[in-house]
Design an enzyme around this catalytic site. Sequence first.
Site, PDB file in Angstrom:
ATOM      1  N   THR A   1     -32.260 -30.419 -51.875  1.00 47.11           N
ATOM      2  CA  THR A   1     -31.343 -29.842 -52.858  1.00 47.11           C
ATOM      3  C   THR A   1     -31.712 -30.147 -54.320  1.00 47.11           C
ATOM      4  OG1 THR A   1     -29.916 -31.770 -52.640  1.00 47.11           O
ATOM      5  CG2 THR A   1     -29.355 -29.837 -51.313  1.00 47.11           C
ATOM      6  N   ASP A   2     -32.475 -31.246 -54.539  1.00 41.00           N
ATOM      7  CA  ASP A   2     -32.700 -31.651 -55.943  1.00 41.00           C
ATOM      8  C   ASP A   2     -33.294 -30.523 -56.783  1.00 41.00           C
ATOM      9  OD1 ASP A   2     -31.910 -34.095 -54.975  1.00 41.00           O
ATOM     10  OD2 ASP A   2     -33.494 -35.236 -55.968  1.00 41.00           O
TER      11      ASP A   2
ATOM     12  N   THR B   1     -33.238 -33.111 -46.915  1.00 40.29           N
ATOM     13  CA  THR B   1     -32.245 -33.653 -45.974  1.00 40.29           C
ATOM     14  C   THR B   1     -31.909 -32.679 -44.858  1.00 40.29           C
ATOM     15  OG1 THR B   1     -31.307 -34.948 -47.747  1.00 40.29           O
ATOM     16  CG2 THR B   1     -29.864 -34.512 -45.902  1.00 40.29           C
TER      17      THR B   1
ATOM     18  N   LYS C   1     -27.755 -26.971 -59.437  1.00 39.99           N
ATOM     19  CA  LYS C   1     -27.108 -28.143 -58.845  1.00 39.99           C
ATOM     20  C   LYS C   1     -26.346 -28.835 -59.968  1.00 39.99           C
ATOM     21  CE  LYS C   1     -27.936 -32.090 -55.877  1.00 39.99           C
ATOM     22  NZ  LYS C   1     -28.862 -32.920 -55.108  1.00 39.99           N
TER      23      LYS C   1
HETATM   24  N1  ASP Z   1     -33.828 -35.733 -52.787  1.00 43.54           N
HETATM   25  C1  ASP Z   1     -33.629 -34.858 -51.669  1.00 43.54           C
HETATM   26  C2  ASP Z   1     -34.430 -33.589 -51.894  1.00 43.54           C
HETATM   27  O1  ASP Z   1     -34.152 -32.898 -52.821  1.00 43.54           O
HETATM   28  C3  ASP Z   1     -32.206 -34.550 -51.449  1.00 43.54           C
HETATM   29  C4  ASP Z   1     -31.991 -33.482 -50.410  1.00 43.54           C
HETATM   30  O2  ASP Z   1     -32.737 -33.387 -49.475  1.00 43.54           O
HETATM   31  O3  ASP Z   1     -31.086 -32.725 -50.535  1.00 43.54           O
HETATM   32  O4  ASP Z   1     -35.292 -33.306 -51.125  1.00 43.54           O
END
Ligand code: ASP
Length: 443
Positions: free
Chosen positions: A177-178, A101, A256
Amino acid sequence: MYSQEIESLLKSKKIKVGDKILVSKGKSTYSGILMPRIELGDTSSLVLKLDNGYNIGVKFEKDTKIRLSQKGKPIRFKPAEMTARKDPNKPTVSILGCGGTIGARVEYTTGAVFPAFSPGDLIASFPELGDIANIKGKKLFDILSEDMTPEHWKVVAKEVVKEIESGVDGIVLMHGTDTLHFTAAALSFMLKDLPVPVILVGAQRSSDRGSSDNLPNLVSAVVAAARSDIAEVMVCMHANMSDNFCYLHQGTKVRKLHTSRRDAFQSVNVLPYAKISYPEKKIEMLRTDYRKRDKKTVKIDDKFNTNVALIYTYPGIKPEFIQSLRTFEGVVIAGTGLGHFPTNPTNDSFTKSVLLAVKNLIDSNIPVVIAPQTIHGRLNLNVYETGRRMEKVGVIGNECDWTPETALIKLMFVLGHTKDMNKVREMMTTNISGEVSERTEVL
Ligand code: ASP
């Protein structure tokens, strides 16, 4: 996402966000580009961008009809030109993009979110970065972090080393973030003698949302990369529900812990290294036990054996499940409480012990490592009979306070170096990158 009813209607008509549509309701018909639902907006109100540029919401009701009038054109960004000149008095920070993101940019005609990344993009999107440092940038991948693999970690590690060798003062890795904490742990094991900070940063909310955290997170990460004295792999993310500071977490001790909150990342069993205030950009140290910047030459050790499983034990877990793990070369079990799995010391008639299945794995030279599914706290196999039985068959990890993810990555790393069970045990129980805290902090 709109309501299920709207989404399935749009799907059946092959209408996507960005397409021009006609929405008729009663005697009125509205024509406009279908926009994504606005954050916290009503799921049953369609958002249309009218020809005059204004957005309207049309409540979807039984008599509402939708028709496609024109397919939207695929829109591509032209990367903005990088205009910032190198200032010899400023540190240089290299920003590497892995996707997620934080690296996405929103196209405001349709609201579509694009992966967009170049130094020019960054300076254009976040001009204040140029006040902190000379920014270099490179896109490594454009993926969601759930798609990251150990092969990606190796590419990232090599690129980090290349950038360090080119003389930069710090590195920022933009990452989804995942699985950001998996990559942070993997890099912590792979990069030895780091001379500069390597900071992973993500965003929980994309830049099209009013509550996006990408600006404070990225600015704070660049501040940490440019000015902090901590030469380690770290994670920089929002610290609280406000927008006034970020935490700098140790790469092997962070996780996380929330699906959607901006302060989803927390240090586990330790304090974060530092606090970075935003917008003041001040670094306040919270710990002193870190590796300092120096002139050492960074080394890379990327030997991983990825044939390792991470599983959770749960009530009713079957010994057959544990037995089926013999196709792996190592197993991490996230145990309950102090680190347990069922061993049935009271000979209960319903319970099936998995102890023998675990012993069989260990006897076939497959190390079994324990981690806490409670996440916080230290394992202790000395308290209950269960723990003592587990110790006896050779389960590794008693008294460690690693997270399940860090234990998994460490086992991959250790098995990349040896298959000898005694050496595996010795390496697993010796700190490599601060993954086990010396003492339990009261946090
Ligand atoms: N699902 C996405 C990822 O981990 C969420 C994000 O970008 O934070 O790439």
